[in-house]
Write a protein that holds these residues in place. Structure first.
Motif, mmCIF file in Angstrom:
data_model
loop_
_atom_site.group_PDB
_atom_site.id
_atom_site.type_symbol
_atom_site.label_atom_id
_atom_site.label_comp_id
_atom_site.label_asym_id
_atom_site.label_seq_id
_atom_site.Cartn_x
_atom_site.Cartn_y
_atom_site.Cartn_z
ATOM 1 N N MET A 5 -3.133 0.074 4.368
ATOM 2 C CA MET A 5 -4.090 -0.571 4.832
ATOM 3 C C MET A 5 -4.875 -0.719 3.371
ATOM 4 O O MET A 5 -5.261 0.276 2.804
ATOM 5 C CB MET A 5 -4.894 0.193 5.848
ATOM 6 N N GLY A 6 -5.195 -2.087 3.055
ATOM 7 C CA GLY A 6 -5.837 -2.359 1.918
ATOM 8 C C GLY A 6 -6.216 -3.663 1.724
ATOM 9 O O GLY A 6 -6.066 -4.527 2.620
ATOM 10 N N ASP A 7 -6.985 -4.069 0.512
ATOM 11 C CA ASP A 7 -7.305 -5.364 0.242
ATOM 12 C C ASP A 7 -6.020 -6.180 -0.001
ATOM 13 O O ASP A 7 -5.302 -5.833 -1.394
ATOM 14 C CB ASP A 7 -8.380 -5.395 -0.662
ATOM 15 N N ALA A 8 -5.593 -7.100 0.299
ATOM 16 C CA ALA A 8 -4.444 -7.808 -0.335
ATOM 17 C C ALA A 8 -4.360 -8.463 -1.567
ATOM 18 O O ALA A 8 -3.452 -8.540 -1.919
ATOM 19 C CB ALA A 8 -4.226 -9.139 0.981
ATOM 20 N N ARG A 9 -5.756 -8.713 -1.767
ATOM 21 C CA ARG A 9 -5.792 -9.479 -3.050
ATOM 22 C C ARG A 9 -5.527 -8.510 -4.451
ATOM 23 O O ARG A 9 -4.650 -8.745 -5.247
ATOM 24 C CB ARG A 9 -7.205 -10.095 -3.193
ATOM 25 N N LEU A 10 -6.367 -7.360 -3.876
ATOM 26 C CA LEU A 10 -6.017 -6.344 -4.919
ATOM 27 C C LEU A 10 -4.426 -5.536 -4.957
ATOM 28 O O LEU A 10 -4.357 -5.460 -6.008
ATOM 29 C CB LEU A 10 -7.187 -5.160 -4.868
ATOM 30 N N MET A 11 -4.126 -5.653 -4.023
ATOM 31 C CA MET A 11 -2.682 -4.904 -3.799
ATOM 32 C C MET A 11 -1.867 -6.088 -4.527
ATOM 33 O O MET A 11 -0.870 -5.327 -5.100
ATOM 34 C CB MET A 11 -2.263 -4.614 -2.396
#
Length: 936
Positions: A826-832
């Motif tokens: 679960m996280g930010d798609a752009r940052l990951m």
């Protein structure tokens, strides 16, 4: 003289003949009159017997319908499916195919209509004044009840109610199932019976009310006629009989046969045959013999004619019997004294599909089930010898090939001959449904018996008049008595141990004298000298006069429980002694805890399992003000900021239910009125059984830390804005330097090579490096500024996409890479995506010189830990602290190109999402970069 004597002799002879023939004629006439009356009485009595049997079977079928309806309703209630629609469907199913029942309805304990088979039934209407409800209020022990005739509130027609209660386990009435019998049903059955113009059939209630009559008379139905002689004179003397009486209704003199139904004594069947019609053949015979008195030959002729007429009368009687037999719903038959069937009704053919001729003699035996045939033949042989009434159950083969249970009943009837010969008149009734219901009841009884054996519970009944006690099998086993024994009450009292005798006798006297129920525990000593403890429950049994005549109840073997309780008390005493020994130690530990808590710099507190504060340390009062016992119990909530109360209470409910630590953040009002932000944490203290005794907690003041974090966030924000502005401001002059460098390169291109070209190349290389550094700073700024949007991210798919792109750019490289499955976070798609591009890009770059490069992407979702591993050049862990800094490089630019921004971007992206990043490596052994993310 002789001539004179002859006439005299002739006259004397004639006179003698006349007197003799006259006497013979008179005797014959009187005998024929009595025979006609006796034959009529026997026929009328037989008709009353048959009609009573038919009426009893109808009522048995009605009772069976009520039982089945009660059982089906009880099954729906236990399954939780009972409502008005389902109850109506059950009642209608029970009415299907029944001509004698018009409707079914169910009353509650107060007499209100709960369910009705009719859709327009009077649901909710009170029927408390109706006799079918009052009978259970006056006599609660009543089971099946037949009420008097009433007019229906819905249709206005006459109806006879039949009812049966549905009881609770304690015997109290929960509901009453009521059915409506319509008198026209009986009138329709009797219509085919020919009793002559003045014949009549009536069904009375024992109270004298006329329920049904054939021929019908609507004016008489429902009237109370208790003064009729059948009620005032005959019924008190005998439940059945015959008499001759002139009718009070129409003045017709009749031979009357009455019969009180044995199974339903509230009903009386009355059959009347016209007295005049019965003696009509005899009167004709007497008139005829009077006309031919003077002629002896005519006397013989007249007697012959009269005997012929009498034979025809008997034939008509037999014809009437056959009409009645054919109209009955049961199989009716007649057998001779040897048991050979001479007549069988058409119902036999309808049931078995065989002709009536096949049943004559002993042919009927072929339709009996083979397993029942031998027993049935033996019973028949015994009854033929003893000439006693026969009643036997057997299975009969029906037309569809199935076997159904039948109840065969036959009674011997004198033929009227001087030799004492008899005939057997009988019926065969279908009782298959009743037999199945009985089998179900037997199965339930067997289940109850097994349940009693498993729970060691047995029933008993003590008759106070005979002083005998009836015990169930399990009850006798508990007392070490034979299963079929009926001991005397004093014998059982003698078993009671002296310690329990007084209380037990007092309970028995209270029930016998005052009708009070009891529930006691008693110690007994059986005949085998075994000591047993039983729990005995008893209640009174009343007679019709309100006198206690018996006590019934049950007892349970509780010996094991009593012994266990004694052992528990012994263990409790030992435990109390140990607790007393440890009380001093616990007190000392508590004093030590309080001393430490008082001296601790942090606010300590304790909370009981209900959430009430029981102790606050000195540091708490220094923070919030006041002195003990201030803020104990629930008063401390007044110090909590209103916006934090709900979240704090929700945390407490969750922790109290699960036993997990009680943690969170809250704002507490200090003595100066300001609010201090604290983090609180409490752990449960459990006893030896694992139960929470109390909670110990501590608050940590993080007000200054929160202020510092806010200032730090502001400084970071300003630094990020400065870095972004500087990066953009540097791009313009750098682009101009690059442009002028390209122009200067064009100017120097025609000239021979000199040091000027070398210096120009160095200027352009440094400008390109500066551009890469500025681009890296912009990427880092974007990572710091982007708003976090958490959503499911599949790292496996993301890593595979990046690796496939790198492989497509350099297809000649020998590369082996592996991505584990199930890498979802679960996280930010752009940052990951930025994180994976930088980590995989580094691995791709630093494995450039390896013959066969390997890159592995994996992790554990349960631990929330993921990694990117390579077999590249690696690095020295002594410089690991510089790894994630901005512009920090562990390898020269001439070895591996780069700006030193990528890993700083990874660290910033992971930290912003609440995780952390680190690495493990050794020179020449590759590197592994780890990062964690909070669980979603």
């Amino acid at each position: 003289m002789l001539a004179m004597r002859r006439p005299l002799r002739d006259a004397g002879a004639l006179l003698a003949i006349a007197v003799l023939t006259g006497a013979l004629l008179l005797f014959a006439l009187l005998y024929q009159r009595e025979a006609a009356l006796r034959s009529g009485e026997e026929l009328t009595d037989s008709l009353s017997r048959v009609i009573a049997e038919q009426t009893s079977r109808t009522l048995q079928s009605a009772d069976q319908t009520l039982r089945l309806a009660s059982a089906n309703l009880e099954g729906l209630r236990r399954a939780g499916k009972l409502d008005e629609a389902s109850a109506r469907e059950v009642l209608r199913q029970e009415l299907a195919g029944l001509q004698f029942l018009r409707a079914l309805w169910v009353l509650d304990a107060q007499g209100r209509v709960l369910y009705n088979s009719d859709a327009d039934g009077q649901i909710g209407e009170s029927m408390a004044e109706r006799p079918y409800y009052e009978v259970y209020r006056e006599r609660p022990a009543t089971d099946f009840s037949i009420g008097p005739a009433l007019r229906s509130r819905v249709r206005g027609t006459w109806m006879v109610s039949v009812s049966r209660p549905i009881r609770n386990r304690d015997g109290s009435i929960r509901q009453i199932v009521v059915g409506s019998l319509e008198p026209p049903y009986f009138e329709h059955l009797w219509r085919g019976i020919d009793l002559g113009a003045n014949g009549a059939i009536a069904l009375y209630h024992r109270s004298g009310q006329l329920l049904a009559r054939s021929p019908p008379d609507p004016k008489l139905t429902g009237q109370y006629l208790p003064n009729l002689s059948v009620f005032s004179e005959h019924l008190p003397r005998s439940p059945q009989g015959t008499f001759i009486r002139e009718s009070t209704f129409d003045g017709v003199r009749r031979v009357v046969a009455y019969r009180q139904l044995p199974a339903y004594p509230d009903l009386v069947v009355v059959v009347g045959s016209g007295y005049g019609e019965m003696l009509t053949p005899w009167r004709r015979f007497a008139a005829l013999t009077s006309l031919v008195w003077a002629a002896a030959m005519l006397i013989a002729i007249a007697l012959t004619v009269q005997l012929r007429r009498q034979a025809r009368s008997r034939e008509r009687t037999e014809q009437r019997f056959q009409q009645l037999a054919q109209a009955m719903p049961q199989v009716v038959f007649i057998a001779d004294a040897r048991g050979s069937v001479r007549f069988v009704s058409r119902r036999w053919t309808e049931v078995t599909g065989r002709g009536t001729e096949a049943a004559l003699g002993s042919g009927w035996q072929q339709a009996v089930h083979p397993e029942d045939r031998e027993v049935m033949v033996q019973r028949l042989a015994e009854m033929l010898k003893t000439r006693q009434e026969l009643q036997i159950q057997h299975r009969l083969c029906y037309a569809d090939g199935s076997y159904r249970w039948q109840l065969l009943r036959a009674v011997p009837v004198q033929d009227g001959a001087d030799d004492g010969s008899i005939s057997w008149f009988g019926t065969a009734t279908d009782i298959d449904a009743l037999q199945q219901a009985q089998q179900q009841l037997q199965g339930q009884a067997e289940q109850l018996r097994v349940a009693g054996r498993l729970t060691r519970i047995g029933s008993w009944r003590a008759d106070l008049l005979t002083q005998r006690v009836t015990l169930s099998e399990e009850a006798a086993t508990i007392l070490d008595l034979p299963p079929d024994s009926e001991p005397a009450l004093p014998e059982l009292i003698a078993m009671i141990a002296p310690e329990s005798l007084e209380a037990t006798l007092a309970a028995i006297r209270g029930t016998a004298e005052e009708g009070a129920a009891f529930d006691i525990e008693t110690e007994l000593v059986t005949h085998t000298a075994r000591h047993v403890w039983v729990r005995s429950v008893g209640e009174p049994v009343w007679d019709a006069h309100g006198k206690v005549v018996a006590i019934q109840g049950a007892h349970q073997d509780i010996t094991l429980r009593v012994l266990m309780m004694a052992e528990i008390r012994r263990l409790n005493a030992s435990l109390e002694e140990r607790i007393a020994q440890r009380t001093g130690e616990l007190a000392r530990q508590e004093a030590l805890f309080r001393t430490l808590a008082e001296q601790a710099p942090l606010p300590f507190w304790t909370v009981d399992p209900r959430g009430c504060v029981t102790f606050l340390s000195r540091a708490w009062y220094e923070l919030a003000g006041g002195a003990p016992p201030d803020w104990l119990g629930h008063d401390w909530i007044k110090l909590i900021h209103p916006d934090d109360v709900v979240a704090m209470q929700q945390n407490w409910v969750r922790s109290a239910a699960s036993g997990e630590p009680y943690v969170g953040t809250r704002r507490i009002r200090a003595r100066d009125g300001s609010y201090h932000t604290t983090t609180y944490r409490a752990l449960p203290v459990r006893d030896a059984d694992g139960a929470n005794v109390f909670w110990v907690g501590v608050d940590t003041d993080i007000t200054d830390l929160m202020a510092n974090e806010a200032a730090l966030r502001l400084a970071n924000k300003q630094l990020e804005s400065f870095s972004y502005s500087v990066s953009h401001d540097l791009q313009s002059p750098l682009q101009r330097v690059a442009s002028y460098g390209r122009l200067l390169e064009q100017e120097l291109e025609p000239l021979p090579a000199a040091r000027a070209q070398h210096y120009l190349a160095r200027i352009q290389a440094n400008a390109d490096t500066m551009a890469e550094l500025i681009e890296g700073l912009l990427a880092l700024a974007r990572v710091s500024e982007v708003e976090i949007i958490c959503a499911p991210v599949n790292l496996g798919e993301l890593a595979s996409e990046i690796l496939q792109g790198l492989q497509a750019q350099e297809p000649a490289r020998r590369m082996h890479w592996q991505v584990e499955s199930g890498l979802a976070v679960m996280g930010d798609a752009r940052l990951m995506r930025s994180v994976m591009e930088n980590l995989i890009g580094n691995a791709w770059k630093f494995t450039r010189d390896v013959p066969v490069a390997e890159i592995v992407v994996g992790g554990s979702r349960e631990r929330g830990e993921y990694y990117v591993r390579d077999n590249g050049v690696g690095f020295d862990m002594a410089y690991a602290d510089r790894l994630f800094g901005t512009f920090q490089r562990l390898h020269g630019a001439d070895e591996f190109p780069g700006t030193g921004i990528g890993l700083a971007t990874v660290a910033r992206a992971i930290t912003r999402q609440g995780g952390r990043v680190w690495a493990h490596s050794a020179p020449g052994s590759g590197a592994t970069f780890y990062f964690t993310l909070p669980p979603g």
